[in-house]
Design a protein around this motif. Structure first.
Motif, PDB file in Angstrom:
ATOM      1  N   LEU A 109       0.825  -1.200   0.000  1.00 42.11           N
ATOM      2  CA  LEU A 109       0.000   0.000   0.000  1.00 42.11           C
ATOM      3  C   LEU A 109       0.864   1.258   0.000  1.00 42.11           C
ATOM      4  CD1 LEU A 109      -2.932   0.943   0.069  1.00 42.11           C
ATOM      5  CD2 LEU A 109      -2.806   0.895   2.547  1.00 42.11           C
TER       6      LEU A 109
ATOM      7  N   PHE B  25       2.440   1.586  -3.379  1.00 40.26           N
ATOM      8  CA  PHE B  25       1.478   2.090  -4.355  1.00 40.26           C
ATOM      9  C   PHE B  25       1.307   3.596  -4.212  1.00 40.26           C
ATOM     10  CE2 PHE B  25      -2.903   2.954  -5.800  1.00 40.26           C
ATOM     11  CZ  PHE B  25      -2.760   2.566  -7.124  1.00 40.26           C
ATOM     12  N   LEU B  26       1.269   4.100  -2.972  1.00 38.66           N
ATOM     13  CA  LEU B  26       1.169   5.543  -2.754  1.00 38.66           C
ATOM     14  C   LEU B  26       2.389   6.254  -3.319  1.00 38.66           C
ATOM     15  CD1 LEU B  26      -0.161   8.080  -1.581  1.00 38.66           C
ATOM     16  CD2 LEU B  26       0.993   7.552   0.575  1.00 38.66           C
TER      17      LEU B  26
ATOM     18  N   VAL C 100       1.990   6.328  -7.055  1.00 39.55           N
ATOM     19  CA  VAL C 100       1.009   7.348  -7.441  1.00 39.55           C
ATOM     20  C   VAL C 100       1.632   8.735  -7.309  1.00 39.55           C
ATOM     21  CG1 VAL C 100      -1.189   8.421  -6.771  1.00 39.55           C
ATOM     22  CG2 VAL C 100      -1.021   5.954  -6.960  1.00 39.55           C
ATOM     23  N   SER C 101       2.444   8.948  -6.280  1.00 41.41           N
ATOM     24  CA  SER C 101       3.113  10.243  -6.110  1.00 41.41           C
ATOM     25  C   SER C 101       4.061  10.531  -7.262  1.00 41.41           C
ATOM     26  CB  SER C 101       3.886  10.274  -4.794  1.00 41.41           C
ATOM     27  OG  SER C 101       3.015  10.181  -3.710  1.00 41.41           O
TER      28      SER C 101
ATOM     29  N   LEU D 156      -7.317  10.420  -6.055  1.00 38.56           N
ATOM     30  CA  LEU D 156      -6.686   9.111  -5.894  1.00 38.56           C
ATOM     31  C   LEU D 156      -5.533   9.186  -4.905  1.00 38.56           C
ATOM     32  CD1 LEU D 156      -6.298   6.128  -6.710  1.00 38.56           C
ATOM     33  CD2 LEU D 156      -4.799   6.957  -8.552  1.00 38.56           C
ATOM     34  N   HIS D 157      -4.756  10.246  -4.984  1.00 40.62           N
ATOM     35  CA  HIS D 157      -3.627  10.418  -4.066  1.00 40.62           C
ATOM     36  C   HIS D 157      -4.118  10.573  -2.631  1.00 40.62           C
ATOM     37  CE1 HIS D 157       0.055  12.152  -2.373  1.00 40.62           C
ATOM     38  NE2 HIS D 157       0.660  11.542  -3.389  1.00 40.62           N
TER      39      HIS D 157
ATOM     40  N   CYS E 112      -5.387   7.134  -1.351  1.00 40.08           N
ATOM     41  CA  CYS E 112      -4.266   6.238  -1.006  1.00 40.08           C
ATOM     42  C   CYS E 112      -3.590   6.691   0.281  1.00 40.08           C
ATOM     43  CB  CYS E 112      -3.253   6.191  -2.149  1.00 40.08           C
ATOM     44  SG  CYS E 112      -3.849   5.357  -3.615  1.00 40.08           S
ATOM     45  N   THR E 113      -3.453   8.009   0.461  1.00 36.61           N
ATOM     46  CA  THR E 113      -2.868   8.536   1.695  1.00 36.61           C
ATOM     47  C   THR E 113      -3.741   8.167   2.895  1.00 36.61           C
ATOM     48  OG1 THR E 113      -1.902  10.376   0.477  1.00 36.61           O
ATOM     49  CG2 THR E 113      -2.093  10.634   2.849  1.00 36.61           C
TER      50      THR E 113
ATOM     51  N   LEU F  10      -5.787   5.635   3.158  1.00 35.28           N
ATOM     52  CA  LEU F  10      -5.637   4.198   3.419  1.00 35.28           C
ATOM     53  C   LEU F  10      -4.357   3.900   4.182  1.00 35.28           C
ATOM     54  CD1 LEU F  10      -6.828   2.350   0.195  1.00 35.28           C
ATOM     55  CD2 LEU F  10      -7.775   2.169   2.482  1.00 35.28           C
ATOM     56  N   CYS F  11      -3.275   4.543   3.805  1.00 36.05           N
ATOM     57  CA  CYS F  11      -2.009   4.328   4.510  1.00 36.05           C
ATOM     58  C   CYS F  11      -2.097   4.800   5.957  1.00 36.05           C
ATOM     59  CB  CYS F  11      -0.874   5.045   3.783  1.00 36.05           C
ATOM     60  SG  CYS F  11      -0.405   4.296   2.226  1.00 36.05           S
TER      61      CYS F  11
ATOM     62  N   CYS G  46       0.145  17.264  -3.207  1.00 33.55           N
ATOM     63  CA  CYS G  46       0.562  15.869  -2.997  1.00 33.55           C
ATOM     64  C   CYS G  46       1.612  15.792  -1.890  1.00 33.55           C
ATOM     65  CB  CYS G  46       1.105  15.259  -4.287  1.00 33.55           C
ATOM     66  SG  CYS G  46      -0.161  14.886  -5.510  1.00 33.55           S
TER      67      CYS G  46
END
Length: 180
Positions: A4, A7-8, A11-12, A25-26, A29-30, A32-33, A130
């Motif tokens: 995870l 993946f972040l 994406v970054s 999306l960023h 994902c943030t 979720l982390c 971001c």
């Protein structure tokens, strides 16, 4: 959890050179982390700030986005900024290993700052937002209320600067081949 965070970071890196369309999306994902690594009220506040901040930034930046983006070459500033971000992340990993979540959060901040060197103001603002997501992640991982407050202040400063500056720079939008 490592997947995870990886993946972040991916994406970054892919967010460099993109307008605000990548921010939801960023931010997701943030969040979720943060949900996987943090606990307590600071992590919950960081999670809400990451989601709300990314969605709000996207809603503010999307009116300045062009209809479509043109292709870029191999040695374009976008590719150079992404390569610079990866080199900085590698040097960060070699310098000290404070823990995987902290390392990835700091890497997201560094990659966001590398994206801020681009010449188009819209892309700079998207990259800086971001980077602020990385600050939210770092605050949630280390449970620092002061870091969370600092990240919220940085986000607010970017938002105020964007509201004031981007309409004045609207003529600097990314040009499409049809505009030439």
């Amino acid at each position: 959890m490592t997947v995870l965070f990886g993946f972040l970071l991916l994406v970054s890196c892919l967010a460099i050179g993109r307008d605000g369309r990548v921010l939801p999306l960023h931010g997701f994902c943030t969040a979720l982390c943060i949900a996987f690594c943090g606990q307590g009220p600071v992590a919950v506040a960081a999670l809400v700030a990451a989601l709300g901040g990314s969605l709000s930034a996207w809603m503010g930046l999307r009116r300045f986005a062009p209809e479509r983006m043109d292709g870029t070459g191999v040695l374009s500033p976008v590719v150079m900024a992404a390569a610079g971000g990866m080199v900085l992340v590698f040097l960060l990993a070699l310098s000290a290993v404070p823990g995987l979540p902290v390392l990835f959060a700091a890497a997201v901040v560094l990659v966001g700052l590398c994206g801020a060197v681009l010449s188009v103001p819209l892309l700079q603002f998207a990259a800086m937002f971001c980077g602020v997501d990385g600050l939210f992640l770092l605050a949630g991982c280390v449970q620092s209320g002061l870091l969370l407050a600092a990240a919220v202040i940085v986000w607010g400063s970017l938002a105020v600067l964007g509201v004031w500056l981007l309409p004045r720079l609207a003529w600097l939008r990314t040009e499409t081949p049809d505009d030439v």
